[in-house]
Design an enzyme around this catalytic site. Structure first.
Site, short mmCIF file in Angstrom:
data_model
loop_
_atom_site.label_atom_id
_atom_site.label_comp_id
_atom_site.label_asym_id
_atom_site.label_seq_id
_atom_site.Cartn_x
_atom_site.Cartn_y
_atom_site.Cartn_z
N ILE A 134 49.78 40.63 62.21
CA ILE A 134 49.79 39.20 61.94
C ILE A 134 51.23 38.73 62.07
O ILE A 134 52.10 39.16 61.32
CB ILE A 134 49.22 38.90 60.54
N LYS A 152 46.69 42.56 54.57
CA LYS A 152 47.89 42.28 55.34
C LYS A 152 49.05 42.88 54.56
O LYS A 152 49.42 42.37 53.50
CB LYS A 152 48.09 40.78 55.54
N TYR A 167 46.49 39.45 51.04
CA TYR A 167 47.84 39.30 51.60
C TYR A 167 48.82 39.83 50.56
O TYR A 167 49.04 39.20 49.53
CB TYR A 167 48.10 37.83 51.92
#
Length: 302
Positions: A205, A163, A135
């Site tokens: 996301i 991400k 992330y």
């Protein structure tokens, strides 16, 4: 090998009015999202208020998520710990419980050096057999996992995805140019979702999907079919809401949207507080306008 693609909401954790953990409410949120067509779940991310939960509460949420997911969609958990040792313990617990993957952040609070960030990721990934998503959110957490850092992390077999939340869509093309299909790339910022899908991300996301899952899935579906003009119609309608994902009070905003839409409670844990005054009025106004002008998805054959 993973097959992560589509819309993965960063789902909220539900609390009762006294601030205690509401497992039944949390499971309802998860189940409704899956029934409404999302392709995966991220639990205990930022919107899941990971760092506001006690360790034993996190385990209860993971067990609840595994029970609800039931193999219907991949269920990933955010890994947001203050030390590498705590992160190792957490990912091993997630693996025992039966989650499908991990979305790992750099260690919280301490702004680590490049060497420290890489060591954290290698150590955490090496402690589990689960697939790991990096992330990368330098805007919020002050650490950018750069392309050259991803080059080193590419040596770790179970680090399989990223991400990407730099808010710079150029990074998406740079990642594909540098690594081809080595990493599955997800957009992590709601108000650049369509642009990111057009640039080839496997999915999105999303925060606001928790309140408007049908429209979120519709944007992904149309984009994946190359029907960008139709996706853009929904995206423009959605944009005032999507902007709420990029401000410091995003969790409170998203949970208030959920409550207005009858999908959850706005209750948050301190230091977060529910919105008041002009901030609250603005979110209500944007949400109610969106509900009143909601696009008819049947015109797109969806």
């Amino acid at each position: 090998m993973i097959d992560w693609k589509g819309v993965f909401p960063a789902a909220t954790t539900q609390f009762k009015n006294d601030g205690s953990l509401d497992i039944d409410g949390t499971q309802r949120v998860y189940d409704n999202l899956i029934r409404d067509g999302v392709h995966g779940l991220i639990v205990l991310g930022t919107c899941g208020e990971n760092n506001s939960l006690l360790p034993e509460e996190k385990i209860k949420v993971l067990e609840a998520a595994r029970e609800v997911g039931g193999g219907r969609v991949p269920v990933l958990t955010g890994v947001s710990e203050f030390t590498t040792a705590n992160a190792v313990n957490y990912v091993q617990a997630a693996e025992r419980i039966g989650l499908d993957g991990l979305m790992v952040l750099p260690a919280m609070a301490y702004k680590a050096t490049r060497r420290e960030v890489l060591t954290h990721y290698r150590t955490v990934a090496g402690a589990t057999g689960l697939p790991v998503m990096v992330y990368n959110n330098p805007v919020t957490y002050g650490i950018d996992v750069t392309l050259d850092m991803m080059q080193e992390l590419a040596e770790v077999k179970n680090i399989v995805a990223i991400k990407e939340s730099t808010e710079d869509t150029r990074r998406i093309t740079d990642l594909y140019n540098a690594f081809g299909d080595r990493f599955t790339v997800f957009c992590g910022v709601d108000d650049i979702a369509l642009e990111s899908l057009m640039l080839g991300t496997a999915g999105w996301i999303s925060g606001l999907t928790s309140a408007f899952p049908h429209e979120s899935v519709a944007i992904y579906t149309l984009a994946s079919q190359g029907r960008y003009a139709e996706a853009l119609e929904i995206y423009r309608w959605f944009m005032p809401l999507l902007h709420l994902d990029t401000i410091p009070t995003l969790v409170q905003c998203i949970k208030l949207c959920e409550q207005i839409c009858g999908r959850g409670s706005e209750m948050v844990r301190a230091p977060r507080l529910t919105l008041t005054g002009e901030d609250r009025r603005r979110v209500i106004e944007i949400t109610e306008k969106a509900l009143a002008t909601r696009p008819d998805l049947s015109k797109y054959g969806l």
